[in-house]
Design an enzyme around this catalytic site. Structure first.
Site, PDB file in Angstrom:
ATOM      1  N   THR A 103      -7.223 -68.927 -11.377  1.00 25.95           N
ATOM      2  CA  THR A 103      -7.490 -69.539 -12.696  1.00 25.95           C
ATOM      3  C   THR A 103      -7.421 -68.520 -13.841  1.00 25.95           C
ATOM      4  O   THR A 103      -7.506 -68.901 -15.002  1.00 25.95           O
ATOM      5  CB  THR A 103      -8.891 -70.188 -12.703  1.00 25.95           C
ATOM      6  OG1 THR A 103      -9.849 -69.167 -12.381  1.00 25.95           O
ATOM      7  CG2 THR A 103      -8.975 -71.318 -11.683  1.00 25.95           C
ATOM      8  N   CYS A 131      -0.519 -52.137 -15.729  1.00 28.56           N
ATOM      9  CA  CYS A 131       0.584 -52.743 -16.474  1.00 28.56           C
ATOM     10  C   CYS A 131       1.354 -51.694 -17.280  1.00 28.56           C
ATOM     11  O   CYS A 131       2.588 -51.683 -17.301  1.00 28.56           O
ATOM     12  CB  CYS A 131       0.074 -53.845 -17.383  1.00 28.56           C
ATOM     13  SG  CYS A 131      -1.428 -53.457 -18.267  1.00 28.56           S
ATOM     14  N   GLN A 156      -0.665 -51.421 -26.704  1.00 22.03           N
ATOM     15  CA  GLN A 156      -0.964 -52.424 -25.692  1.00 22.03           C
ATOM     16  C   GLN A 156      -1.575 -53.684 -26.282  1.00 22.03           C
ATOM     17  O   GLN A 156      -2.509 -53.633 -27.094  1.00 22.03           O
ATOM     18  CB  GLN A 156      -1.860 -51.814 -24.600  1.00 22.03           C
ATOM     19  CG  GLN A 156      -1.147 -50.702 -23.847  1.00 22.03           C
ATOM     20  CD  GLN A 156      -1.971 -50.017 -22.789  1.00 22.03           C
ATOM     21  OE1 GLN A 156      -1.995 -48.790 -22.698  1.00 22.03           O
ATOM     22  NE2 GLN A 156      -2.658 -50.774 -21.960  1.00 22.03           N
ATOM     23  N   SER A 214      -3.938 -59.116 -24.465  1.00 20.31           N
ATOM     24  CA  SER A 214      -4.022 -59.866 -23.198  1.00 20.31           C
ATOM     25  C   SER A 214      -4.239 -58.935 -22.009  1.00 20.31           C
ATOM     26  O   SER A 214      -4.664 -59.368 -20.943  1.00 20.31           O
ATOM     27  CB  SER A 214      -2.756 -60.688 -22.962  1.00 20.31           C
ATOM     28  OG  SER A 214      -1.624 -59.827 -22.988  1.00 20.31           O
ATOM     29  N   LYS A 219      -4.937 -43.227 -15.700  1.00 20.03           N
ATOM     30  CA  LYS A 219      -4.205 -44.080 -14.740  1.00 20.03           C
ATOM     31  C   LYS A 219      -2.704 -43.851 -14.871  1.00 20.03           C
ATOM     32  O   LYS A 219      -1.975 -43.751 -13.879  1.00 20.03           O
ATOM     33  CB  LYS A 219      -4.515 -45.556 -15.002  1.00 20.03           C
ATOM     34  CG  LYS A 219      -5.886 -46.015 -14.556  1.00 20.03           C
ATOM     35  CD  LYS A 219      -6.105 -47.472 -14.944  1.00 20.03           C
ATOM     36  CE  LYS A 219      -7.488 -47.969 -14.566  1.00 20.03           C
ATOM     37  NZ  LYS A 219      -7.710 -49.383 -15.002  1.00 20.03           N
ATOM     38  N   HIS A 260       3.370 -55.213 -23.961  1.00 19.83           N
ATOM     39  CA  HIS A 260       3.024 -53.800 -24.203  1.00 19.83           C
ATOM     40  C   HIS A 260       4.280 -53.065 -24.663  1.00 19.83           C
ATOM     41  O   HIS A 260       5.377 -53.303 -24.151  1.00 19.83           O
ATOM     42  CB  HIS A 260       2.524 -53.151 -22.909  1.00 19.83           C
ATOM     43  CG  HIS A 260       1.132 -53.534 -22.496  1.00 19.83           C
ATOM     44  ND1 HIS A 260       0.287 -54.323 -23.247  1.00 19.83           N
ATOM     45  CD2 HIS A 260       0.446 -53.235 -21.364  1.00 19.83           C
ATOM     46  CE1 HIS A 260      -0.866 -54.470 -22.615  1.00 19.83           C
ATOM     47  NE2 HIS A 260      -0.813 -53.833 -21.476  1.00 19.83           N
TER      48      HIS A 260
HETATM   49  C1  2RA Z   1      -5.167 -53.146 -20.410  1.00 20.01           C
HETATM   50  N1  2RA Z   1      -3.867 -51.953 -18.739  1.00 20.01           N
HETATM   51  O1  2RA Z   1      -4.110 -53.263 -21.027  1.00 20.01           O
HETATM   52  C2  2RA Z   1      -5.189 -52.505 -19.037  1.00 20.01           C
HETATM   53  C3  2RA Z   1      -5.622 -53.471 -17.968  1.00 20.01           C
HETATM   54  N2  2RA Z   1      -4.702 -54.553 -17.831  1.00 20.01           N
HETATM   55  O2  2RA Z   1      -6.273 -53.550 -20.833  1.00 20.01           O
END
Ligand code: 2RA
EC number: 1.2.1.11
Length: 340
Positions: free
Chosen positions: A11, A130, A157, A160, A215, A243
């Site tokens: 969901t 991502c 970024q 979402s 990361k 992004h």
């Molecule tokens: C963000 N990469 O963009 C991180 C987690 N999806 O918030």
């Protein structure tokens, strides 16, 4: 003969995209089950033309199921992924929980497909962050040609990436600026996001980096080559989906911008849109719903001997999460489980 597939966290934004992409790519599904927490029990989600009702994750038995695409937070994944793996169901996990485990492959199928054969150690495969996924798709073909020494990346970024709350906050804040109201929407971000940018994603580390930046460094090294030096600045911007990344690359060998453009044009998962004219580049609103990692603004960096700059944009819910997970499922099926 197809696969028995579970989507865990069906969901959420990423879970719903996983279902959309499984249907769009006609993944060979014999049977599908959509799992969610008790509070979402009975919720309906779309799978192509079908509407599915969620089943309780807490009591579900994964025995006899081929693979489970997980799109729930690390805390819940820690409880349910081992149960699924122990039942013989291969877990493809979108959380960050397992990405840095040396016994668990971290895979972007266009970049390191051979890593899929390492799944059996723990019956778990990790999906990258991502912001990492789209970058390594762009870096890998150039690394193969001219060996990357160092990457400097700044990300832009979308909200979402932080989930539905981030989307709601941008929407509510933007509306409240034009139509001031007394009710203050709950804050997800530490500062105003509407008409603003925030150089902070995830938590701060002792090094002064944020965990999001760490990361990108750790995952790029694991996926492509531990020798590559990476430094990142990850920024939240008032964009709903998509992004963007400004990437500066230093190579061991010289790589001409035209050759780089030709290489990228021929590389899997990449769409090059790169004209030195008004509008000759991609922006986030144009990538939404697409599978591709878009590359623009390819140009020499003349401040160093073997330097290149490029602009990279991709749908963070697709290549950045759900699409990459489904591509791993396709790879696992094709190379290992071999049904369908
Ligand atoms: C963000 N990469 O963009 C991180 C987690 N999806 O918030």
């Amino acid at each position: 003969m197809g696969y028995r597939v579970a989507v865990v966290g069906a969901t959420g934004n990423v879970g719903r995209e996983m279902l959309n992409i499984l249907a769009e790519r006609q993944f060979p599904v014999d049977e599908i089950v959509v799992l969610a927490s008790r509070r979402s029990l009975g919720s309906e989600v779309s799978f192509g033309e079908r509407t599915l009702k969620t089943t309780d994750l807490d009591t579900f038995d994964f025995t006899g199921w081929d693979m489970a695409l997980f799109a729930i937070g690390s805390d819940a994944t820690k409880i349910y992924a081992p149960k699924a793996a122990a039942a013989g169901c291969v877990v493809i996990d979108n959380s960050s929980l397992y990405r840095y485990d040396p016994d668990i492959p971290l895979i972007v199928p266009e970049v390191n497909p051979q890593a899929v054969h390492g799944y059996a150690k723990k019956n778990i495969i990790a999906n990258p962050n991502c912001s990492t996924a789209q970058m390594v798709v762009a870096l890998k073909p150039l690394h193969d040609r001219a060996t990357i020494k160092r990457v400097v990346v700044s990300t832009y970024q979308s909200v979402s990436g932080s989930g539905t709350k981030g989307i709601d906050e941008l929407w509510d804040q933007t509306k409240s600026i034009y139509n001031p109201t007394d009710n203050k929407p709950p804050r997800t971000f530490t500062k105003q996001i509407a008409f603003n940018v925030i150089p902070h994603i995830d938590v701060f580390l002792d090094s002064g980096e944020t965990k999001e930046e760490w990361k990108m460094v750790a995952e790029t090294k694991k996926i492509i080559d531990t020798k590559i030096k990476v430094t990142a600045t990850c920024v939240r911007v008032p964009v709903f989906v998509g992004h963007s990344e400004a990437i500066n690359i230093e190579f061991e060998d010289f790589l001409d911008e035209d050759e780089a453009r030709d290489i990228l044009r021929e590389s899997p998962g990449i769409m090059v849109i790169d004209k030195r004219e008004d509008g000759g580049y991609v922006t986030p609103v144009e990538c939404v719903g697409d599978f591709a990692t878009f590359i623009s603004r390819i140009r020499q960096d003349s401040t160093i001997d073997n330097g290149l700059n490029l602009w990279c944009v991709s749908d963070n819910l697709r290549k950045g999460a759900a699409l990459n997970a489904v591509q791993i499922a396709e790879l696992l099926g094709r190379e290992v489980l071999k049904k369908g």
